[in-house]
Design an enzyme around this catalytic site. Structure first.
Site, mmCIF file in Angstrom:
data_model
loop_
_atom_site.group_PDB
_atom_site.id
_atom_site.type_symbol
_atom_site.label_atom_id
_atom_site.label_comp_id
_atom_site.label_asym_id
_atom_site.label_seq_id
_atom_site.Cartn_x
_atom_site.Cartn_y
_atom_site.Cartn_z
ATOM 1 N N GLY A 78 13.369 45.314 -22.443
ATOM 2 C CA GLY A 78 13.229 46.463 -23.323
ATOM 3 C C GLY A 78 13.294 47.687 -22.163
ATOM 4 O O GLY A 78 13.482 47.847 -21.036
ATOM 5 N N GLY A 79 13.639 49.052 -22.733
ATOM 6 C CA GLY A 79 13.635 50.092 -22.157
ATOM 7 C C GLY A 79 15.251 50.534 -21.783
ATOM 8 O O GLY A 79 16.107 49.813 -22.095
ATOM 9 N N ILE A 81 17.560 52.904 -18.575
ATOM 10 C CA ILE A 81 18.175 52.633 -17.374
ATOM 11 C C ILE A 81 17.172 52.957 -16.250
ATOM 12 O O ILE A 81 16.470 53.754 -16.224
ATOM 13 C CB ILE A 81 19.347 53.301 -17.015
ATOM 14 N N HIS A 84 16.882 49.607 -8.736
ATOM 15 C CA HIS A 84 16.226 48.996 -7.860
ATOM 16 C C HIS A 84 16.804 49.006 -6.694
ATOM 17 O O HIS A 84 18.086 48.891 -6.566
ATOM 18 C CB HIS A 84 15.911 47.418 -8.442
ATOM 19 N N LEU A 145 8.139 49.692 -15.696
ATOM 20 C CA LEU A 145 7.838 48.618 -16.369
ATOM 21 C C LEU A 145 8.979 48.079 -17.586
ATOM 22 O O LEU A 145 9.516 48.912 -18.118
ATOM 23 C CB LEU A 145 6.483 48.389 -17.007
ATOM 24 N N CYS A 175 14.683 55.819 -17.056
ATOM 25 C CA CYS A 175 14.084 55.181 -17.865
ATOM 26 C C CYS A 175 14.502 56.393 -19.509
ATOM 27 O O CYS A 175 13.731 56.139 -20.377
ATOM 28 C CB CYS A 175 12.739 55.133 -18.019
#
Length: 222
Positions: A78-79, A81, A84, A145, A175
């Site tokens: 879910g979510g 962009i 990392h 998350l 996000c």
């Protein structure tokens, strides 16, 4: 780790170091597809080389620019962009939710609390934000998350900025939120590296996870 009911280990911990994103995603999927009622849950601690990931409902226009030509990977969590990169602690939680009597929302809250408790260990006051999963310090995002659940089993997890280069966050709407400021633990005087922070986070995660319930043995001849 300590054993749970009927020989199911409470949690297997894997410290993977720096690993590429795409093969790690495939490994999570394969583990989840191949597990059964007796498979121990796992927590993977790691870092990724620079990569943008776009959730299943994500909008490509949230990638504003990409001068470093960082790979963009479309994924099944879910979510929206996120980014990392080295210096960011990633923890993937491969959890059998029914066996621990957990709902998805409860696991999200548990992950957020583990991050909040870890930051508190370093004197950083962090909090949740209504309607915006993750963890924030004075309104600025320090951890993201995202989860996927298949047949009651989770994968993906959380990302906590320890001492990462935050520049690529300026090339996206983190996000999906334009102008959202991203911060890192290093900004608050934390000198510990990713591995040390990972051990603190792991302790809080394991303390908060409910123990697995016993797995019923199959009747003879079944």
């Amino acid at each position: 780790m300590s054993a749970g009911g009927a020989g199911v280990a409470s949690c297997v911990i894997k410290r993977l170091g720096m690993v590429d994103y795409a093969p790690t995603l495939e490994a999570m999927r394969a583990f989840t597809a191949g597990r059964d009622a007796g498979t121990a849950d796992e927590v993977w601690l790691l870092q990724h080389p620079p990569v943008f990931t776009l959730g299943q409902a994500g909008k490509p226009e949230h990638l504003l620019q990409n001068p470093a030509d960082i790979p963009l990977v479309h994924i099944d969590r879910g979510g929206q962009i996120t980014y990392h990169g080295p210096g960011q602690l990633v923890a993937y939680l491969l959890i059998d939710l029914p066996r621990r009597a957990l709902k998805v929302r409860e696991l999200v809250l548990l992950m957020e609390q583990a991050i909040i408790d870890t930051l508190a260990d370093y004197g950083i006051a962090a909090a949740r934000k209504d309607g915006a999963p993750g963890v924030y310090v004075a309104g600025d995002k320090i951890a993201a998350l995202g989860l996927r659940v298949r047949k009651g089993c989770s994968y993906h997890g959380l990302a906590l900025n320890v001492n990462a280069d935050l520049t690529p966050f300026g090339w996206i709407n983190p996000c999906g939120y334009p102008g959202l400021k991203t911060v890192r633990m290093h900004d608050f005087g934390v000198a510990d590296d990713v591995a040390a922070v990972g051990e603190r986070l792991l302790g809080h995660l394991l303390a908060l996870l409910p123990p697995p319930q016993a797995v019923e043995a199959a009747p003879p001849g079944s």
